[in-house]
Design a protein around this motif. Sequence first.
Motif, PDB file in Angstrom:
ATOM      1  N   LYS A  57     -34.865  10.464  15.750  1.00 53.80           N
ATOM      2  CA  LYS A  57     -35.704   9.871  14.709  1.00 53.80           C
ATOM      3  C   LYS A  57     -36.775  10.857  14.244  1.00 53.80           C
ATOM      4  CE  LYS A  57     -38.829   6.193  14.450  1.00 53.80           C
ATOM      5  NZ  LYS A  57     -39.419   4.995  14.965  1.00 53.80           N
ATOM      6  N   LYS A  58     -37.359  11.575  15.191  1.00 55.66           N
ATOM      7  CA  LYS A  58     -38.366  12.578  14.851  1.00 55.66           C
ATOM      8  C   LYS A  58     -37.738  13.728  14.069  1.00 55.66           C
ATOM      9  CE  LYS A  58     -42.014  15.372  16.879  1.00 55.66           C
ATOM     10  NZ  LYS A  58     -42.710  15.763  18.105  1.00 55.66           N
ATOM     11  N   ASN A  61     -37.336  12.740  10.433  1.00 57.29           N
ATOM     12  CA  ASN A  61     -38.610  12.805   9.716  1.00 57.29           C
ATOM     13  C   ASN A  61     -39.031  14.239   9.438  1.00 57.29           C
ATOM     14  OD1 ASN A  61     -39.005  10.032   9.475  1.00 57.29           O
ATOM     15  ND2 ASN A  61     -39.986   9.895  11.468  1.00 57.29           N
ATOM     16  N   LEU A  65     -39.219  15.965   5.626  1.00 54.54           N
ATOM     17  CA  LEU A  65     -40.522  16.494   5.228  1.00 54.54           C
ATOM     18  C   LEU A  65     -40.397  17.958   4.825  1.00 54.54           C
ATOM     19  CD1 LEU A  65     -43.539  16.025   4.857  1.00 54.54           C
ATOM     20  CD2 LEU A  65     -43.845  16.622   7.259  1.00 54.54           C
ATOM     21  N   PHE A 115     -36.626  12.683   0.843  1.00 55.50           N
ATOM     22  CA  PHE A 115     -37.689  12.148   1.698  1.00 55.50           C
ATOM     23  C   PHE A 115     -37.600  10.629   1.815  1.00 55.50           C
ATOM     24  CE2 PHE A 115     -42.113  10.807   2.447  1.00 55.50           C
ATOM     25  CZ  PHE A 115     -42.411  11.565   3.564  1.00 55.50           C
ATOM     26  N   HIS A 119     -36.774   8.564   5.283  1.00 58.06           N
ATOM     27  CA  HIS A 119     -37.709   7.602   5.862  1.00 58.06           C
ATOM     28  C   HIS A 119     -37.158   6.179   5.839  1.00 58.06           C
ATOM     29  CE1 HIS A 119     -41.252   9.720   7.235  1.00 58.06           C
ATOM     30  NE2 HIS A 119     -40.929  10.631   6.339  1.00 58.06           N
ATOM     31  N   THR A 120     -36.322   5.888   4.865  1.00 55.05           N
ATOM     32  CA  THR A 120     -35.642   4.591   4.863  1.00 55.05           C
ATOM     33  C   THR A 120     -34.702   4.497   6.057  1.00 55.05           C
ATOM     34  OG1 THR A 120     -35.795   4.467   2.459  1.00 55.05           O
ATOM     35  CG2 THR A 120     -34.175   3.046   3.525  1.00 55.05           C
ATOM     36  N   THR A 122     -35.028   6.053   8.947  1.00 55.79           N
ATOM     37  CA  THR A 122     -35.802   5.866  10.184  1.00 55.79           C
ATOM     38  C   THR A 122     -36.367   4.454  10.275  1.00 55.79           C
ATOM     39  OG1 THR A 122     -37.822   6.787   9.199  1.00 55.79           O
ATOM     40  CG2 THR A 122     -36.394   8.301  10.428  1.00 55.79           C
ATOM     41  N   PHE A 123     -36.709   3.859   9.134  1.00 56.04           N
ATOM     42  CA  PHE A 123     -37.171   2.474   9.145  1.00 56.04           C
ATOM     43  C   PHE A 123     -36.061   1.543   9.612  1.00 56.04           C
ATOM     44  CE2 PHE A 123     -37.411  -1.614   6.917  1.00 56.04           C
ATOM     45  CZ  PHE A 123     -38.602  -2.094   7.433  1.00 56.04           C
TER      46      PHE A 123
END
Length: 134
Positions: A57-58, A61, A65, A115, A119-120, A122-123
Motif C-alpha cells: 500500500k505504501k 502511494n 506521488l 495519482f 489513491h483510489t 489504496t482506499f
Amino acid sequence: MGTVLGQTFIGTLTERFVEGGLNGMLLILASLLLAIFFTVKAFASLKRDAATFLKYKKMINQVVLLGLVISFANSLFGLIQGFDALEASGAADPGIIAGGLKITLLSPLFGLLVFILGHTATFVLSWMRNADAQ
C-alpha cells in the motif's frame, strides 16, 4: 461503429500522450504500471500479515506521488522550452501561446489521473482489509 470510435479514441489518446513530451510521459506511464503491479500484489496480500499489505500500500502511494511530481517537472520543462522559443522568435502570437499552454497541461493532467487512480486503489484496499477484519 464501435471500432471506429475506439480507434479514434486510442489515436487521440496516443497523440496527446506524445504531445505531452514523450520522455516525461513515459516515466509517468511507468509509474502507473508500477502502481498497477503493486496494487495487484496488495490485493493478493489482503489475507496475509499486515506488514506485507502495508508495504504494498505504501509502495502504491509512493509511486503515484512520484508520477505526479514527474508530471509537474515535465510541465515546467515544457514551459521553459516554450518561453525560450517565444523569446527567440520575438513574436507573441496568442494562438501559438494558447496551443503551447494546452500541451503543457497534458502532462500534469495525466499525472493527476495516475495519482487519483493510485489513491483510489489504496482506499479500496484499506476498505476491503477493514471489512475482512470485522
